[in-house]
Design an enzyme around this catalytic site. Structure first.
Site, PDB file in Angstrom:
ATOM      1  N   HIS A   1      15.786  57.768  78.338  1.00 46.71           N
ATOM      2  CA  HIS A   1      15.276  57.789  76.970  1.00 46.71           C
ATOM      3  C   HIS A   1      16.081  58.740  76.102  1.00 46.71           C
ATOM      4  O   HIS A   1      16.806  59.614  76.597  1.00 46.71           O
ATOM      5  CB  HIS A   1      13.804  58.237  76.960  1.00 46.71           C
ATOM      6  CG  HIS A   1      13.631  59.716  77.018  1.00 46.71           C
ATOM      7  ND1 HIS A   1      13.511  60.498  75.889  1.00 46.71           N
ATOM      8  CD2 HIS A   1      13.596  60.581  78.076  1.00 46.71           C
ATOM      9  CE1 HIS A   1      13.401  61.770  76.242  1.00 46.71           C
ATOM     10  NE2 HIS A   1      13.450  61.850  77.560  1.00 46.71           N
ATOM     11  N   CYS A   2      15.930  58.555  74.767  1.00 45.57           N
ATOM     12  CA  CYS A   2      16.477  59.508  73.809  1.00 45.57           C
ATOM     13  C   CYS A   2      15.378  59.819  72.793  1.00 45.57           C
ATOM     14  O   CYS A   2      14.218  59.955  73.186  1.00 45.57           O
ATOM     15  CB  CYS A   2      17.762  58.969  73.168  1.00 45.57           C
ATOM     16  SG  CYS A   2      17.603  57.357  72.366  1.00 45.57           S
ATOM     17  N   THR A   3      15.702  59.948  71.520  1.00 45.12           N
ATOM     18  CA  THR A   3      14.690  60.297  70.533  1.00 45.12           C
ATOM     19  C   THR A   3      13.949  59.064  70.018  1.00 45.12           C
ATOM     20  O   THR A   3      12.727  59.014  70.023  1.00 45.12           O
ATOM     21  CB  THR A   3      15.321  61.065  69.358  1.00 45.12           C
ATOM     22  OG1 THR A   3      15.792  62.329  69.836  1.00 45.12           O
ATOM     23  CG2 THR A   3      14.304  61.320  68.250  1.00 45.12           C
TER      24      THR A   3
END
Length: 372
Positions: free
Chosen positions: A266-268
């Site tokens: 995941h990221c933001t």
């Protein structure tokens, strides 16, 4: 003295720009189902190849969960006369080689799984791609797609998501029940410090910072065209930047090593750094380019309510600059594949030389993640 709305908006824009993929802070909002998106693909060696016959007769099969608790099931199964679909061990729908069914009245579950069983050949186990959580809007299954060879990417093995910092206790318990045991955080140090991850109990947490040491995103775009260019350049950096190569190598190694999945990256916003991670994985597994693109573009729908909320608080000129940074667009993803071609020549060479995934490891990954 309080800051003006305009000043606050500019601060918000700069913060998002510094957040690696130039995205807004993840907002928990109502969710919508992704449409069947399509786009012209990039030039890959397996494009336009005919699918070989496999043990799975399904050429199409999807599960879509509605807000009212109903599930829409669609399928096409070549060479069959009858298909039964089971949920919780009971037949809930049946039909011919092609069909659509709506199922309701099923008991509540973390994920509702459906077994598509043809009268000949191997069946499929599928669920809705979206995992509904209170603290994330773009948490979804990476699988459930058909490859050009007629195999299918398993569901329940690999997940992709936006930020995890707002997950609730109920969310974390759900992810633990879904066997999420390996979490890769693709965000920058500033993002990790400001909004540290919440991970399910017992899960291994790994930092895989895509833009580590890159110095990317230090200037605020002044026009929509500059914003688009920033996104295109970011995609290229994911492919050929040292941080990107190291981070995605970590993800692929984790996928290949972890025999006790599920794996989550995941990221933001779960759309750019995460989008490339999933696009690279699906491409490596042999999923057609138009399907990969549709999966990538689906973030526009999953994040629509959150993105609209951000844009509604900005003056129109600023919103025009900000919108390209909230979007995912075909030109962004295609710029990543253009960079692969420019730097490595072929995608297989990118896997080997850029990410350290050799033919043996790729074969093992396909063995683990594909059925049929």
């Amino acid at each position: 003295m309080q800051s003006s709305p305009t000043a606050n908006s500019l601060k918000g824009m700069k913060k998002a720009l510094l957040a690696a993929t130039v995205v807004a802070s993840a907002l928990t909002a109502s969710l919508v189902a992704a449409p069947a998106a399509s786009a012209t693909g990039w030039d890959l060696p397996w494009n336009n190849h005919h699918s070989r016959t496999t043990s799975i007769p399904f050429t199409e099969a999807t599960v879509t969960a509605g807000a009212d608790g109903r599930f829409t099931l669609k399928w096409k199964a070549q060479g069959t006369k009858r298909v039964e679909i089971k949920a919780n061990g009971k037949v809930v729908a049946k039909g011919g080689a092609q069909g659509t069914a709506v199922v309701s009245g099923l008991p509540a579950a973390d994920r509702q799984w459906f077994d598509f069983e043809p009268d000949r050949g191997e069946g499929l186990r599928l669920a809705d791609r979206l995992i509904k959580l209170e603290g994330a809007v773009n948490f979804r299954d990476a699988g459930g797609y058909r490859t050009t060879t007629g195999q299918w990417v398993k569901m329940g093995e690999v997940y992709r998501s936006d930020a995890l910092n707002k997950l609730t206790a109920a969310d974390l318990a759900k992810l633990q029940r879904l066997r999420v045991k390996n979490v890769f955080d693709l965000r920058m140090e500033s993002e990790r410090t400001t909004d540290p991850d919440k991970v399910p109990a017992g899960a291994k947490y790994t930092v895989a910072d895509v833009f580590a040491g890159s110095g990317s995103f230090q200037a605020l775009p002044k026009s929509p065209d500059e914003a688009v260019k920033a996104m295109v350049d970011a995609e290229k950096a994911m492919v050929s930047g040292e941080g990107g190569k190291k981070a995605y190598n970590q993800v692929f190694e984790g996928l290949e090593r972890d025999r006790d999945r599920a794996v989550l990256f995941h990221c933001t916003a779960g759309k750019d750094r995460t989008g490339w991670a999933n696009a690279a994985l699906l491409t490596a597994l042999g999923v057609p380019s138009d399907t990969v693109m549709a999966d990538y573009l689906a973030s526009n729908d999953y994040r629509k309510a959150a993105n609209d909320a951000v844009l509604s608080h900005l003056p129109a000129p600023q919103a025009a600059v900000y919108k390209p940074m909230l979007d995912v667009r075909a030109e962004y993803l295609n710029s990543g594949y253009d960079e692969v071609k420019a730097k490595y020549g072929t995608f297989d060479r990118y896997l080997k030389d850029g990410l350290g995934v050799d033919s043996r490891e790729l074969k093992q990954l396909k063995k683990d993640l594909l059925v049929g």
